[in-house]
Write a protein that holds these residues in place. Structure first.
Motif, PDB file in Angstrom:
ATOM      1  N   ALA A  67       0.962  -1.347   0.396  1.00 55.30           N
ATOM      2  CA  ALA A  67      -0.468   0.058   0.161  1.00 55.30           C
ATOM      3  C   ALA A  67       1.233   1.247  -0.187  1.00 55.30           C
ATOM      4  CB  ALA A  67      -0.669   0.186   1.248  1.00 55.30           C
ATOM      5  N   SER A  68       2.028   1.088   0.616  1.00 54.01           N
ATOM      6  CA  SER A  68       3.339   2.327   0.911  1.00 54.01           C
ATOM      7  C   SER A  68       3.410   2.385  -0.252  1.00 54.01           C
ATOM      8  CB  SER A  68       4.101   2.260   1.715  1.00 54.01           C
ATOM      9  OG  SER A  68       4.753   0.907   1.789  1.00 54.01           O
ATOM     10  N   LEU A  69       4.078   1.487  -1.336  1.00 51.79           N
ATOM     11  CA  LEU A  69       4.837   1.456  -2.561  1.00 51.79           C
ATOM     12  C   LEU A  69       3.804   2.179  -3.090  1.00 51.79           C
ATOM     13  CD1 LEU A  69       6.611  -1.916  -2.328  1.00 51.79           C
ATOM     14  CD2 LEU A  69       7.233   0.701  -2.364  1.00 51.79           C
ATOM     15  N   LEU A  70       2.244   1.388  -2.862  1.00 50.23           N
ATOM     16  CA  LEU A  70       1.330   1.898  -4.744  1.00 50.23           C
ATOM     17  C   LEU A  70       0.601   3.422  -4.006  1.00 50.23           C
ATOM     18  CD1 LEU A  70      -1.507  -0.393  -4.587  1.00 50.23           C
ATOM     19  CD2 LEU A  70      -0.582   0.139  -6.101  1.00 50.23           C
ATOM     20  N   VAL A  71       1.011   4.219  -3.211  1.00 50.37           N
ATOM     21  CA  VAL A  71       1.181   5.530  -2.870  1.00 50.37           C
ATOM     22  C   VAL A  71       2.217   6.207  -3.296  1.00 50.37           C
ATOM     23  CG1 VAL A  71       0.973   7.723  -1.815  1.00 50.37           C
ATOM     24  CG2 VAL A  71      -0.466   5.760  -0.555  1.00 50.37           C
ATOM     25  N   LEU A  72       2.949   5.843  -3.516  1.00 44.74           N
ATOM     26  CA  LEU A  72       4.942   6.432  -4.506  1.00 44.74           C
ATOM     27  C   LEU A  72       4.172   6.188  -5.559  1.00 44.74           C
ATOM     28  CD1 LEU A  72       7.614   7.762  -3.881  1.00 44.74           C
ATOM     29  CD2 LEU A  72       8.079   5.214  -3.292  1.00 44.74           C
ATOM     30  N   MET A  73       3.938   4.829  -5.649  1.00 44.88           N
ATOM     31  CA  MET A  73       3.698   4.968  -7.091  1.00 44.88           C
ATOM     32  C   MET A  73       2.354   6.071  -8.284  1.00 44.88           C
ATOM     33  SD  MET A  73       3.000   1.101  -9.183  1.00 44.88           S
ATOM     34  CE  MET A  73       1.451   1.108  -8.895  1.00 44.88           C
ATOM     35  N   ALA A  74       1.600   6.042  -7.758  1.00 43.13           N
ATOM     36  CA  ALA A  74       0.796   6.767  -7.325  1.00 43.13           C
ATOM     37  C   ALA A  74       1.193   8.575  -7.988  1.00 43.13           C
ATOM     38  CB  ALA A  74      -0.687   7.133  -7.133  1.00 43.13           C
TER      39      ALA A  74
END
Length: 652
Positions: A67-74
């Motif tokens: 989820a934290s990587l998804l936020v950064l990817m977004a």
């Protein structure tokens, strides 16, 4: 400051952010692809781990990291859309649209599909791809965190895999730290979005470092790593919720193709991850940039900023001094410790002592009565109140064939065919206790016993084992319950007193003593057979006693009758002897007169019931004898015979 191509189209070539737009676009594209691969692998691992080990903390850690990587990817993808617009603005494509003749739709169905397609394309163009992608990634992160949210995960040791996972997490955190440092060093003129992307990278770094700590300290005794593994999702979840809200609010902002688009993936929550934390400064910048409000020009806020530290210091000192004021409730007592040594026992009310940690008060019960069972089973749901006139609740069932929560199995003595053995019995023994009312009892209960209920239960179990070792089941079932409870209570109280526990046993209640629920029916059959055998033996003994008594009665009657007959015969013989002796003496003295007298007496006795007719021999005279007419004449009217009359000459 945003650039408008309609007015500033010629000046964009000298701006550094437009010059490096193509480079930023390519680099952001590679970063998005790399993070996407990591997120995909992490979610797949989390899915299979949750499938085979749902109570492990691995799914929570992997999903929160993803989820934290998804936020950064977004955020990186949102910055990529901005860099793409700048690159197109630097190199506009001169494409000549070939106008082809499009045949109009013939049928109404084809026209409807064409109209729906055009409307859908126009709607997607108005919304914009950056908004849709940002909302999709944020929603995926929120749904992933929601699926693994479980604060009741048990503690477990992960072994060597925890070390490997911690090493991988720290390695990824180090790589993101390098990325964050590169983004933080970029100037706003060259790359305005770098600062916001650095803040999103810090969200992923914090999540990865906390995950590594959970893995390194995970064990079967500590629960906090499992709780922290779930709570890590709060930070990326908060940032994802903010990004989703920003994506929804961007729908109400008018879009112009010639105006430089802003970065949608900005997060106020991620912007707080700085040292030292300056949340008020960030709020001040937002108000000044968006609404033109400068809080530094307001005298009240300046005074509050200058007086904040002295006021906080005074409040902290006063609060620390107030920790020396203690309120003791009515049902409690307090043991006051000064520098770690107990010096007094406070009663209910307000008391003043040294502030913490120089002095502290430990709470002790004051007359609170507790009921404790010797054995506690599984915790059941709370029993609902039953109506007074309704059926009895299940807890009131005292039948032997029903299992009860507080029943405890106990081994007791048994004797079968002159052989020693043992039996198992279930019992429900409860103790009503309280902490002693004296100060010494309060000190003893606080410092000599870590867990009073456990101490009472262990002591009672030892007493029950020792006391019931010499008792049998029949003796326990038939023994006086009150006396047994008093004996057990005295023994437990004696042990607690010898241990200086400060506990006072008020009452001991023996609720039930019975065989195990599984053997209750068999024991009922044994009891029934024993009762039947005892009844048969009693009946046979009664019949034998009855026959013996009847024989003794008959023998006694025969003996009494023989004794009576012998006595009567002997008495008759004695009477005859006495009579004979008297007659001899009378004859000797009277002679013939006695004989005549006896003759007449015997004749009178013999003729006492006879009908006599006495005729004088002198009747008739001249030698003629009297005549007696013995005939009977019966009258026709009177069946009664006429009396006999004497007629002279009828009979001689």
């Amino acid at each position: 400051m945003q650039v408008d191509l309609e007015s500033d189209g010629a000046a964009i070539a000298g701006l550094p952010r437009f010059q490096q737009a193509a480079f930023h676009r390519r680099r952001l594209g590679w970063w998005v692809i790399g993070l996407g691969v990591l997120v995909g692998v992490g979610l797949v691992l989390a899915f299979f781990t949750a499938l085979f080990a749902p109570q492990s903390l691995w799914p929570a850690l992997l999903v929160n990291q993803c989820a934290s990587l998804l936020v950064l990817m977004a955020g990186l993808q949102s910055a990529g859309w901005v860099a793409k617009w700048r690159a197109r603005a630097m190199n506009p494509l001169e494409s000549v649209a070939d106008v082809e003749a499009v045949e109009p739709a013939v049928g109404w169905y084809d026209r409807l599909l064409e109209r729906i397609s055009q409307r859908s394309k126009q709607l997607l163009i108005n919304i914009g791809a950056p908004t849709l992608w940002l909302a999709g990634w944020a929603l995926l992160a929120l749904l992933s965190i929601e699926q693994i949210w479980n604060l009741s995960l048990p503690a477990a040791a992960l072994g060597f895999s925890a070390n490997v996972g911690a090493a991988v997490s720290l390695l990824l955190a180090f790589g993101l730290l390098v990325l964050e440092r590169q983004l933080a060093q970029q100037s706003a003129a060259q790359w305005p979005e770098a600062g916001a992307l650095a803040q999103l990278a810090r969200v992923a770094i914090v999540s990865l470092v906390l995950s590594a700590l959970c893995l390194l300290f995970a064990s079967s005794e500590t629960v906090w790593p499992a709780r922290l593994a779930v709570l890590i999702g709060l930070l990326p979840g908060l940032v994802a919720a903010e990004l989703l809200l920003r994506a929804l609010l961007s729908l109400f902002t008018p879009r112009r193709e010639q105006l430089e688009p802003p970065l949608l993936a900005r997060s106020f929550a991620a912007d707080l991850l700085r040292w030292p934390p300056q949340p008020l400064l960030a709020l001040q910048h937002e108000l000044h940039n968006r609404f033109g409000i400068d809080l530094r020009q307001i005298w009240a806020f300046s005074y509050m900023r200058r007086a904040l530290l002295p006021v906080l210091a005074v409040v902290a000192v006063v609060g620390w001094a107030l920790t020396g004021v203690h309120e003791i409730a009515l049902q409690e007592r307090g043991i006051y410790e000064r520098f770690g040594k107990p010096v007094a026992v406070f009663g209910p009310g307000l008391h003043v002592g040294l502030p913490w940690p120089l002095g502290r008060v430990l709470s002790v019960e004051n007359g609170v009565v507790h009921e404790l069972a010797t054995s506690v089973g599984e915790v059941a749901a709370p029993v609902a109140a039953q109506p007074a006139e309704g059926p009895a609740p299940d807890v009131a069932n005292r039948l032997w064939d029903a299992s009860h929560v507080n029943d405890k199995s106990q081994v007791i003595a048994s004797s079968r065919a002159d052989k020693q053995s043992f039996q198992i019995v279930n019992m429900d023994v409860r103790f009503v206790y309280r902490i002693g009312l004296t100060d010494q009892a309060a000190l003893a209960a606080t410092y000599n016993s870590a867990d009073v209920p456990t101490l009472i239960r262990s002591t009672a179990s030892r007493i029950l084992v020792h006391d019931f070792a010499s008792r049998t089941l029949d003796g326990l079932l038939g023994e006086d319950r009150v006396g047994l409870a008093e004996d057990i209570g005295r023994a437990v109280q004696a042990d607690l007193t010898s241990l200086d526990s400060g506990v006072e046993i008020l009452a001991t209640v023996v609720e039930a003593i019975h065989p195990p629920a599984g053997a209750a029916n068999a024991y009922h059959g044994v009891q029934a057979a024993q009762i039947a055998a005892q009844a048969l033996i009693s009946r046979e003994r009664g019949a034998a006693a009855e026959a013996t008594n009847q024989a003794q009665l008959r023998a006694s009657i025969a003996s009494d009758q023989a004794s009576a007959s012998a006595r009567e015969t002997h008495a008759a013989a004695q009477a005859a002897n006495l009579k004979f002796s008297a007659e001899q003496k009378a004859y000797a003295s009277a002679g013939q007169a006695f004989v005549l007298e006896q003759y007449l007496s015997q004749l009178s006795q013999g003729l006492a019931s006879a009908k006599l007719l006495v005729i004088d021999h002198r009747l008739g005279g001249s030698g003629n004898a009297p005549t007696i007419d013995l005939r009977t004449f019966t009258s026709p009217a009177d069946p009664t015979p006429s009396p006999k009359t004497a007629q002279p000459g009828a009979a001689n």
